[in-house]
Motif scaffolding. Structure first.
Motif, PDB file in Angstrom:
ATOM      1  N   GLY A   1       1.101   2.559  17.000  1.00 28.14           N
ATOM      2  CA  GLY A   1       0.694   1.361  17.518  1.00 28.14           C
ATOM      3  C   GLY A   1      -0.593   1.037  17.346  1.00 28.14           C
ATOM      4  N   LEU A   2      -1.425   1.615  16.201  1.00 27.12           N
ATOM      5  CA  LEU A   2      -2.625   1.353  15.905  1.00 27.12           C
ATOM      6  C   LEU A   2      -2.867   0.455  14.913  1.00 27.12           C
ATOM      7  N   PRO A   3      -3.649  -0.738  14.876  1.00 25.25           N
ATOM      8  CA  PRO A   3      -3.541  -1.766  13.980  1.00 25.25           C
ATOM      9  C   PRO A   3      -4.255  -1.364  12.699  1.00 25.25           C
TER      10      PRO A   3
ATOM     11  N   LEU B   1      -0.539   5.729   1.979  1.00 25.03           N
ATOM     12  CA  LEU B   1       0.796   4.828   2.326  1.00 25.03           C
ATOM     13  C   LEU B   1       1.322   5.786   3.560  1.00 25.03           C
ATOM     14  N   ASP B   2       1.168   6.938   3.712  1.00 29.47           N
ATOM     15  CA  ASP B   2       1.858   7.707   4.799  1.00 29.47           C
ATOM     16  C   ASP B   2       0.810   7.392   6.084  1.00 29.47           C
ATOM     17  N   HIS B   3      -0.273   7.220   5.901  1.00 31.18           N
ATOM     18  CA  HIS B   3      -1.432   7.182   6.945  1.00 31.18           C
ATOM     19  C   HIS B   3      -1.125   5.555   7.623  1.00 31.18           C
ATOM     20  N   VAL B   4      -0.444   4.600   6.625  1.00 37.19           N
ATOM     21  CA  VAL B   4      -0.082   3.425   7.292  1.00 37.19           C
ATOM     22  C   VAL B   4       1.219   3.514   8.412  1.00 37.19           C
ATOM     23  N   GLU B   5       1.898   4.624   8.017  1.00 38.22           N
ATOM     24  CA  GLU B   5       3.029   4.835   8.801  1.00 38.22           C
ATOM     25  C   GLU B   5       2.744   5.448   9.818  1.00 38.22           C
ATOM     26  N   ILE B   6       1.508   6.406   9.915  1.00 37.23           N
ATOM     27  CA  ILE B   6       1.108   7.125  11.212  1.00 37.23           C
ATOM     28  C   ILE B   6       0.533   6.227  12.062  1.00 37.23           C
ATOM     29  N   ALA B   7      -0.287   5.027  11.570  1.00 39.79           N
ATOM     30  CA  ALA B   7      -0.986   4.241  12.281  1.00 39.79           C
ATOM     31  C   ALA B   7       0.014   3.233  13.082  1.00 39.79           C
TER      32      ALA B   7
ATOM     33  N   ARG C   1      -5.679  -2.427  -4.171  1.00 39.30           N
ATOM     34  CA  ARG C   1      -4.392  -2.638  -4.547  1.00 39.30           C
ATOM     35  C   ARG C   1      -3.385  -2.753  -2.975  1.00 39.30           C
ATOM     36  N   PHE C   2      -4.056  -2.197  -2.393  1.00 39.23           N
ATOM     37  CA  PHE C   2      -3.197  -2.243  -0.943  1.00 39.23           C
ATOM     38  C   PHE C   2      -3.218  -3.613  -0.380  1.00 39.23           C
ATOM     39  N   SER C   3      -1.943  -4.266   0.003  1.00 38.02           N
ATOM     40  CA  SER C   3      -2.021  -5.584   0.828  1.00 38.02           C
ATOM     41  C   SER C   3      -2.752  -5.339   1.996  1.00 38.02           C
TER      42      SER C   3
ATOM     43  N   SER D   1      -0.482  -4.458   9.994  1.00 36.35           N
ATOM     44  CA  SER D   1       0.648  -5.717  10.220  1.00 36.35           C
ATOM     45  C   SER D   1       0.797  -6.791   9.174  1.00 36.35           C
ATOM     46  N   LYS D   2      -0.085  -6.531   8.269  1.00 34.93           N
ATOM     47  CA  LYS D   2      -0.106  -7.398   7.121  1.00 34.93           C
ATOM     48  C   LYS D   2       0.314  -6.450   5.941  1.00 34.93           C
ATOM     49  N   PHE D   3       0.463  -5.413   5.910  1.00 30.29           N
ATOM     50  CA  PHE D   3       0.681  -4.500   4.785  1.00 30.29           C
ATOM     51  C   PHE D   3       2.051  -4.636   4.522  1.00 30.29           C
ATOM     52  N   THR D   4       2.475  -4.638   3.074  1.00 28.48           N
ATOM     53  CA  THR D   4       3.747  -4.795   2.432  1.00 28.48           C
ATOM     54  C   THR D   4       3.661  -3.831   1.292  1.00 28.48           C
TER      55      THR D   4
END
Length: 270
Positions: free
Chosen positions: A202-204, A192-198, A223-225, A77-80
Motif C-alpha cells: 500500500g505504498l505509493p 518491476l518486482d519492487h513496484v509489486e512490493i510497494a 522507460r518506466f511509466s 498507481s500510474k505504472f503499467t
C-alpha cells in the motif's frame, strides 16, 4: 535523568570530483548525517526532496555548473508495464523473492564482486572489499531490508537489492545481479518486482535514485511509466526525456546557503 534537545541537521558539501555519469563534468554533493531517534523522520522528509541514503549519510547532487541529475521515482498507481517489461517478468518467473534483515553474507559479496567485475570494473565501487560491502549493507539507522532473488530450481542467488522502507514508498538503495543471464533483464526485473512490493504494501512510490539526461547508463529509468522526477523543488511527471537539458551553466544551481535554507525539515521534537 538525562535530557537531550533535538539538534537541527548540519549540512556539508563534498570537494569536487569527476562525475561518474557525464564525461568532463565535476560533481559535488550536499550531505548530512542520518542518526539518532529521528533518523526515519529525517530520511522520509529528505527522500521526498531528492536526497538519497548511503549508510548513515543523506546526500543529493549540488554541482557548481550542472543540474542534470534528477531524483526519480515511480508512481505505482500510474505504472503499467510495457510489452517488453511483461516479457521480462515472464523470463524471470523462475525466481523466488526473499526479504531478509540487513545482514551481509559471503554469498552476497561473491555475487557483488562478479557483478562489478563484469559491468562496473572501472567504477567508484570497484575496489570495495568485503568489510566495506558489509558496512554498505549493515550500517543503516532506518528500516532496511535485503531483497534476495533465487533460482527456484537450484537455489542459486541471482540478484540482490538493498531496499529502504519509507513512509511513502520503497527506496532502491543499490542492486546487483548475476552477469551470467544477460538476456533476462535482471536489473529491470528487480525494479518491476519492487513496484509489486510497494503495491502489496500500500505504498505509493518506488524511489529509483537519480536519472541523468545524457547518460547512457541511466537511460533505462526513463522507460518506466508513471515516472516522476524532482525538478525545481517539486515532483513532476516525466515528459519526453529528450526535452530535458543536460547542458552545464554557471547559474544552474543556487548557492549552497540558499539550497540549505530551502530544505524543509521535519519537526524533530516529536
Amino acid at each position: 535523568m538525562r535530557h537531550s534537545l533535538p539538534l537541527a541537521p548540519q549540512f556539508y558539501v563534498t570537494a569536487p570530483q569527476p562525475c561518474p555519469y557525464l564525461e568532463g563534468r565535476m560533481e559535488r554533493k550536499l550531505f548530512t548525517a542520518l542518526q539518532g531517534e529521528a533518523a526515519e523522520q529525517l530520511n522520509d522528509s529528505l527522500s521526498g526532496q531528492g536526497f538519497r541514503r548511503s549508510q548513515n549519510v543523506l546526500y543529493r547532487p549540488s554541482c557548481t555548473e550542472c543540474a542534470a541529475c534528477l531524483s526519480a521515482r515511480i508512481d505505482v498507481s500510474k505504472f503499467t508495464p510495457s510489452k517488453s517489461q511483461r516479457r521480462t517478468i515472464k523470463r524471470n518467473a523462475g525466481l523466488a523473492r526473499r526479504a531478509t534483515s540487513p545482514w551481509a553474507t559471503e554469498e552476497q559479496y561473491d555475487l557483488f564482486r562478479r557483478y562489478l567485475d563484469s559491468r562496473h570494473s572501472d567504477g567508484g565501487m570497484a575496489d570495495m572489499d568485503v568489510f566495506e560491502f558489509a558496512a554498505m549493507i549493515e550500517e543503516t539507522p532506518i528500516r532496511t531490508r535485503v531483497i534476495e532473488y533465487r533460482d527456484t530450481d537450484t537455489d542459486d542467488l541471482i540478484g540482490v537489492c538493498l531496499t529502504d522502507v519509507l513512509g511513502d514508498g520503497v527506496s532502491m538503495v543499490y542492486s546487483f545481479y548475476t552477469p551470467d543471464r544477460p538476456s533476462d533483464g535482471l536489473g529491470n526485473y528487480i525494479i518491476l518486482d519492487h513496484v509489486e512490493i510497494a503495491r502489496a504494501a500500500g505504498l505509493p512510490y518506488v524511489y529509483l535514485g537519480y536519472w541523468v539526461p545524457g547518460s547512457q547508463k541511466m537511460g533505462y529509468k526513463a522507460r518506466f511509466s508513471g515516472l516522476e522526477v524532482y525538478v525545481g523543488g517539486d515532483w513532476q511527471p516525466m515528459r519526453d526525456p529528450d526535452q530535458f537539458d543536460a547542458a552545464s551553466h554557471p547559474l544552474s544551481n543556487d548557492p549552497i546557503a540558499e539550497q540549505v535554507a530551502n530544505i524543509s525539515l521535519p519537526d524533530l521534537s516529536r
